[in-house]
Structures are given as structure tokens and as C-alpha cells.
Design an enzyme around this catalytic site. Structure first.
Site, PDB file in Angstrom:
ATOM      1  N   ASN A  48       0.821  -1.211   0.000  1.00 26.71           N
ATOM      2  CA  ASN A  48       0.000   0.000   0.000  1.00 26.71           C
ATOM      3  C   ASN A  48       0.855   1.261   0.000  1.00 26.71           C
ATOM      4  O   ASN A  48       1.950   1.301   0.569  1.00 26.71           O
ATOM      5  CB  ASN A  48      -0.985  -0.012   1.176  1.00 26.71           C
ATOM      6  N   GLU A  50       0.255   5.428   0.693  1.00 27.54           N
ATOM      7  CA  GLU A  50      -0.694   6.414   1.216  1.00 27.54           C
ATOM      8  C   GLU A  50      -0.336   7.828   0.773  1.00 27.54           C
ATOM      9  O   GLU A  50       0.811   8.117   0.414  1.00 27.54           O
ATOM     10  CB  GLU A  50      -0.718   6.319   2.749  1.00 27.54           C
ATOM     11  N   CYS A  59      -4.341   0.600  -2.163  1.00 26.55           N
ATOM     12  CA  CYS A  59      -4.122  -0.629  -1.400  1.00 26.55           C
ATOM     13  C   CYS A  59      -3.076  -1.518  -2.076  1.00 26.55           C
ATOM     14  O   CYS A  59      -2.880  -1.464  -3.296  1.00 26.55           O
ATOM     15  CB  CYS A  59      -5.414  -1.431  -1.312  1.00 26.55           C
ATOM     16  N   GLU A  61      -3.265  -4.634  -2.740  1.00 28.48           N
ATOM     17  CA  GLU A  61      -3.858  -5.540  -3.738  1.00 28.48           C
ATOM     18  C   GLU A  61      -3.912  -4.879  -5.105  1.00 28.48           C
ATOM     19  O   GLU A  61      -3.621  -5.492  -6.129  1.00 28.48           O
ATOM     20  CB  GLU A  61      -5.277  -5.936  -3.332  1.00 28.48           C
ATOM     21  N   CYS A  95     -10.950  -2.985  -3.948  1.00 31.20           N
ATOM     22  CA  CYS A  95     -10.063  -4.049  -4.450  1.00 31.20           C
ATOM     23  C   CYS A  95     -10.874  -5.276  -4.869  1.00 31.20           C
ATOM     24  O   CYS A  95     -10.549  -5.925  -5.873  1.00 31.20           O
ATOM     25  CB  CYS A  95      -9.042  -4.427  -3.385  1.00 31.20           C
TER      26      CYS A  95
HETATM   27  N1  THU Z   1      -5.120  -1.456   2.936  1.00 35.43           N
HETATM   28  C1  THU Z   1      -4.594  -2.291   2.004  1.00 35.43           C
HETATM   29  O1  THU Z   1      -3.550  -2.009   1.426  1.00 35.43           O
HETATM   30  N2  THU Z   1      -5.246  -3.444   1.751  1.00 35.43           N
HETATM   31  C2  THU Z   1      -6.312  -3.891   2.440  1.00 35.43           C
HETATM   32  O2  THU Z   1      -6.769  -4.999   2.187  1.00 35.43           O
HETATM   33  C3  THU Z   1      -6.935  -3.060   3.475  1.00 35.43           C
HETATM   34  C4  THU Z   1      -6.380  -1.692   3.615  1.00 35.43           C
HETATM   35  C5  THU Z   1      -4.368  -0.246   3.288  1.00 35.43           C
HETATM   36  C6  THU Z   1      -4.898   1.054   2.788  1.00 35.43           C
HETATM   37  C7  THU Z   1      -4.317   2.025   3.787  1.00 35.43           C
HETATM   38  O3  THU Z   1      -3.009   2.365   3.384  1.00 35.43           O
HETATM   39  C8  THU Z   1      -4.217   1.229   5.069  1.00 35.43           C
HETATM   40  O4  THU Z   1      -4.313  -0.127   4.695  1.00 35.43           O
HETATM   41  C9  THU Z   1      -5.283   1.561   6.092  1.00 35.43           C
HETATM   42  O5  THU Z   1      -6.545   1.467   5.539  1.00 35.43           O
END
Ligand code: THU
Length: 139
Positions: A48, A50, A59, A61, A95
Site C-alpha cells: 500500500n 498512502e 491498497c 492488492e 479491491c
Molecule cells: N489497505 C490495504 O492495502 N489493503 C487492504 O486490504 C486493506 C487496507 C491499506 C490502505 C491504507 O493504506 C491502510 O491499509 C489503512 O486502511
């Protein structure tokens, strides 16, 4: 090449755990890694990323899926997702939508980074029943 899916599980979960180290999560500090396997045996990974404008966050995925797709990979067999979360991280709705479109028959393996041996298994379309899969023609 990737006929025996159960044998690929540990390898793909380990790849997701490794990819997780690349997460850029200065706001949530929640690091997620993902690894996608296709029929040809290619593994694409992602983590991920941000943004200060929180909604722009991508995310793990989707990073893995977009990398795989833009590398020309198709025919996805399995996706592993790893984060430090009890029972492992469940993929978000956005996702799930993209996975339903581009990896509808894939198996999803989910694990807590503290216990990679304990893997939960789902199918993509089980995670998004009655999915919207294409724009109807003649609209
Ligand atoms: N996040 C993911 O990368 N994948 C997931 O399945 C759930 C959430 C990330 C997005 C964000 O950077 C952090 O987790 C908190 O939501």
C-alpha cells in the site's frame, strides 16, 4: 507450470510478506503486502501507498494487480495478502471490484504477518457476490 496450487501457497504468502516491507504508510502505519500468481507462474507483488490526501491511497492488492496487468500478465490463479492484523487483512470493496473483473477465478489467501502458516482461503467471487462485471452494451 502452476498446476499444484496448494504447493504455491507458502511461496505466495512469503512473497506478500516480503512485499509488505515496501509499504509507504506514514499515516495509518498499517503495512499491507500482496502477491499475485498467474497460470504462467509469474508473481507480481505490491504494497500500500498512502497520500496526505487520504482518499488517494492505493491498497497493496491494487498495486500488485495494476503492476501485473501492465506487465501483460493475465490468467490469475491466486492472490496472497499479508498484514499485521488478527486473522489477516480482508480486502476492501474497491479491491474486490477490481479483482472480480480481472481475477474472477482466483483463490485468495490471507495471513497475519505474525503467523504466516495460518492461512485463510476465499475465492474472489465469494468476496463480491453478484458483482458488476461489465458495462451493458446499447446503453
Ligand atoms: N489497505 C490495504 O492495502 N489493503 C487492504 O486490504 C486493506 C487496507 C491499506 C490502505 C491504507 O493504506 C491502510 O491499509 C489503512 O486502511
Amino acid at each position: 507450470m502452476s498446476k499444484n496450487l496448494p504447493q504455491q501457497q507458502a511461496r505466495l504468502v512469503a512473497a506478500a510478506a516480503r512485499a509488505r516491507q515496501g509499504a509507504v504508510a506514514p499515516y495509518s502505519h498499517f503495512k499491507v503486502g500482496a502477491a499475485l500468481l498467474n497460470r504462467q507462474g509469474n508473481v507480481s507483488t505490491g504494497a500500500n501507498v498512502e497520500s496526505a490526501s487520504y482518499g488517494l491511497t492505493c491498497c497493496a492488492e491494487r498495486v500488485a494487480l495494476f503492476h501485473a496487468l501492465t506487465s501483460g500478465q493475465r490468467d490469475f490463479l491466486a492472490l496472497a495478502i499479508v498484514a499485521r492484523a488478527p486473522g489477516g487483512p480482508m480486502p476492501c470493496g474497491a479491491c474486490r471490484q477490481l479483482l472480480a473483473e480481472y481475477a474472477p477465478t482466483a483463490t485468495v489467501w490471507i495471513a497475519d504477518s505474525r503467523n504466516l502458516q495460518n492461512v485463510k482461503e476465499f475465492r474472489v467471487l465469494e468476496l463480491l457476490p453478484a458483482a458488476f462485471l461489465k458495462v451493458p452494451s446499447n446503453t
